[in-house]
Design an enzyme around this catalytic site. Structure first.
Site, PDB file in Angstrom:
ATOM      1  N   PRO A   1       0.781  -1.330   0.330  1.00 47.49           N
ATOM      2  CA  PRO A   1       0.039   0.085   0.003  1.00 47.49           C
ATOM      3  C   PRO A   1       0.972   1.366  -0.142  1.00 47.49           C
ATOM      4  CG  PRO A   1       0.099  -0.786   2.401  1.00 47.49           C
ATOM      5  CD  PRO A   1       1.369  -1.737   0.884  1.00 47.49           C
ATOM      6  N   HIS A   2       0.583   1.975  -0.364  1.00 46.41           N
ATOM      7  CA  HIS A   2       1.203   3.478  -0.898  1.00 46.41           C
ATOM      8  C   HIS A   2       0.036   4.381  -1.084  1.00 46.41           C
ATOM      9  CE1 HIS A   2       1.233   1.438  -5.099  1.00 46.41           C
ATOM     10  NE2 HIS A   2       1.139   2.493  -4.851  1.00 46.41           N
ATOM     11  N   ALA A   3       1.444   5.802  -0.229  1.00 47.53           N
ATOM     12  CA  ALA A   3      -0.037   6.569  -0.733  1.00 47.53           C
ATOM     13  C   ALA A   3       0.889   8.245  -1.295  1.00 47.53           C
ATOM     14  CB  ALA A   3      -1.154   7.210   0.744  1.00 47.53           C
TER      15      ALA A   3
END
Length: 154
Positions: free
Chosen positions: A65-67
């Site tokens: 997951p990344h943001a």
């Protein structure tokens, strides 16, 4: 980019029970607050928004997951090992137990992509993942992750 630039010993945890992807993102938000003093809710919301574009479960029990967030100054990492895998909607439909979360500045561009490539390449190694799954000590997990990350991302 190498993993040791993204991950500190404090940014690695083993977590006993997480019941859902939403709870995982809330946990990652709290974790980002504890380690990097980021707003937990903003991190959680940003991860959920990114996930709506498509699952970040890359297969073989691994999720990335990344943001991107305005308040992040450089790419940061968080690593969670789950004692019990959760459904993540991964491409291979396998539950996930190894999570490497990346948080980048909104304008990180190439640095974010290099970090994502380095993490992806590292966690694609089945032997490395087996070592991660066989250990529960953050110090050992950190050593396994950072010792293998000598190559630069393309």
């Amino acid at each position: 980019m190498i993993i040791s630039e993204l991950l500190t010993l404090d940014s690695i945890r083993v977590t006993p029970a997480i019941s859902s992807k939403k709870r995982l993102f809330n946990t990652l938000g709290e974790f980002a607050h504890d380690v990097y003093k980021l707003d937990a809710e903003r991190v959680s919301d940003a991860l959920m928004e990114r996930e709506k574009l498509g699952p970040t479960g890359v297969g073989h029990g691994v999720a990335l997951p990344h943001a991107r967030l305005d308040e992040v100054k450089r790419v940061r990492g968080l690593f969670l090992k789950l004692e019990r895998p959760i459904d993540f909607g991964s491409v291979d439909r396998q539950p996930v137990d190894l999570i490497f979360c990346l948080l980048a500045a909104s304008d990180a561009g190439v640095d974010h992509l290099k970090a994502l490539a380095a993490v992806s390449r590292t966690l694609r190694d089945p032997d490395l993942c087996a070592k991660l799954r066989a250990n529960d000590q953050p110090q050992t997990l950190h050593a396994v992750l950072t010792d293998r990350s000598i190559t630069n991302a393309a």
